[in-house]
Design a protein around this motif. Structure first.
Motif, PDB file in Angstrom:
ATOM      1  N   SER A   8       1.665  26.552 -40.937  1.00  0.00           N
ATOM      2  CA  SER A   8       0.300  26.066 -40.755  1.00  0.00           C
ATOM      3  C   SER A   8      -0.026  25.769 -39.293  1.00  0.00           C
ATOM      4  N   VAL A   9       1.008  25.579 -38.461  1.00  0.00           N
ATOM      5  CA  VAL A   9       0.819  25.254 -37.053  1.00  0.00           C
ATOM      6  C   VAL A   9       1.842  26.017 -36.213  1.00  0.00           C
ATOM      7  N   ILE A  10       1.364  26.640 -35.150  1.00  0.00           N
ATOM      8  CA  ILE A  10       2.248  27.264 -34.166  1.00  0.00           C
ATOM      9  C   ILE A  10       2.149  26.429 -32.899  1.00  0.00           C
ATOM     10  N   GLU A  56      -1.144  24.752 -31.239  1.00  0.00           N
ATOM     11  CA  GLU A  56      -1.104  23.540 -30.428  1.00  0.00           C
ATOM     12  C   GLU A  56      -0.247  23.797 -29.194  1.00  0.00           C
ATOM     13  N   TYR A  57      -0.570  23.092 -28.098  1.00  0.00           N
ATOM     14  CA  TYR A  57       0.173  23.229 -26.851  1.00  0.00           C
ATOM     15  C   TYR A  57       0.864  21.922 -26.512  1.00  0.00           C
ATOM     16  N   VAL A  58       2.112  22.021 -26.037  1.00  0.00           N
ATOM     17  CA  VAL A  58       2.881  20.845 -25.634  1.00  0.00           C
ATOM     18  C   VAL A  58       3.330  21.006 -24.186  1.00  0.00           C
ATOM     19  N   ASN A  59       3.647  19.891 -23.552  1.00  0.00           N
ATOM     20  CA  ASN A  59       4.161  19.894 -22.193  1.00  0.00           C
ATOM     21  C   ASN A  59       5.580  20.480 -22.212  1.00  0.00           C
ATOM     22  N   PRO A  60       5.851  21.496 -21.399  1.00  0.00           N
ATOM     23  CA  PRO A  60       7.167  22.146 -21.431  1.00  0.00           C
ATOM     24  C   PRO A  60       8.277  21.394 -20.692  1.00  0.00           C
ATOM     25  N   ALA A  61       7.961  20.300 -20.026  1.00  0.00           N
ATOM     26  CA  ALA A  61       8.944  19.612 -19.195  1.00  0.00           C
ATOM     27  C   ALA A  61      10.168  19.163 -19.995  1.00  0.00           C
ATOM     28  N   TYR A  62      11.326  19.625 -19.588  1.00  0.00           N
ATOM     29  CA  TYR A  62      12.627  19.211 -20.120  1.00  0.00           C
ATOM     30  C   TYR A  62      12.849  19.523 -21.599  1.00  0.00           C
ATOM     31  N   THR A  63      12.082  20.432 -22.188  1.00  0.00           N
ATOM     32  CA  THR A  63      12.244  20.712 -23.617  1.00  0.00           C
ATOM     33  C   THR A  63      13.628  21.270 -23.957  1.00  0.00           C
ATOM     34  N   TYR A 101       8.559  18.518 -32.130  1.00  0.00           N
ATOM     35  CA  TYR A 101       8.197  17.101 -32.214  1.00  0.00           C
ATOM     36  C   TYR A 101       7.539  16.552 -30.948  1.00  0.00           C
ATOM     37  N   ALA A 102       7.298  17.403 -29.957  1.00  0.00           N
ATOM     38  CA  ALA A 102       6.702  16.947 -28.696  1.00  0.00           C
ATOM     39  C   ALA A 102       5.246  16.540 -28.896  1.00  0.00           C
ATOM     40  N   PRO A 103       4.765  15.582 -28.095  1.00  0.00           N
ATOM     41  CA  PRO A 103       3.350  15.215 -28.176  1.00  0.00           C
ATOM     42  C   PRO A 103       2.473  16.399 -27.741  1.00  0.00           C
ATOM     43  N   VAL A 104       1.376  16.561 -28.424  1.00  0.00           N
ATOM     44  CA  VAL A 104       0.474  17.673 -28.142  1.00  0.00           C
ATOM     45  C   VAL A 104      -0.403  17.331 -26.945  1.00  0.00           C
TER      46      VAL A 104
END
Length: 112
Positions: A8-10, A56-63, A101-104
């Motif tokens: 349902s979400v990418i 949805e987009y998340v911050n890529p830092a340190y993923t 699980y990163a904040p969007v």
């Protein structure tokens, strides 16, 4: 794949300005600067919208450096991520787990 697996979400990393912030070798520089991040994400969004899937987009830092089990920051060695807590995985798998699980960016999120 997403439709077949009832996704349902990418979630994607927000890669704006990556060319300015990424350090790379001369060997890989040409590859980095010829790849169209915007075009790829636009295509994924377009196809997802056709199927009724949210992007949805998340911050890529340190993923790929943060342990999904204990939240400690460690660098992968030769694409293998190992943490003192005993967690071991390929660094791309670690990144995918953290992106889930990163904040969007922008704050509007659904469960992935």
């Amino acid at each position: 794949f997403a439709v077949e697996n009832k996704v349902s979400v990418i979630r994607l990393e927000q890669l704006a300005n990556i060319r300015q912030t990424t350090r790379t070798s001369r060997k890989n520089e040409k590859n980095l600067h010829t790849w169209s991040f915007y075009r790829l994400s636009s295509y994924i969004e377009y196809k997802a919208n056709l199927a009724g899937i949210k992007v949805e987009y998340v911050n890529p830092a340190y993923t790929s450096q943060i342990c999904p089990k204990c939240s400690e920051k460690n660098k992968a060695i030769d694409r293998r991520y190992m943490c003192a807590c005993g967690f071991k995985k390929h660094r791309d798998v670690v990144g995918a787990m953290n992106i889930r699980y990163a904040p969007v960016v922008g704050g509007n999120s659904q469960s992935a």
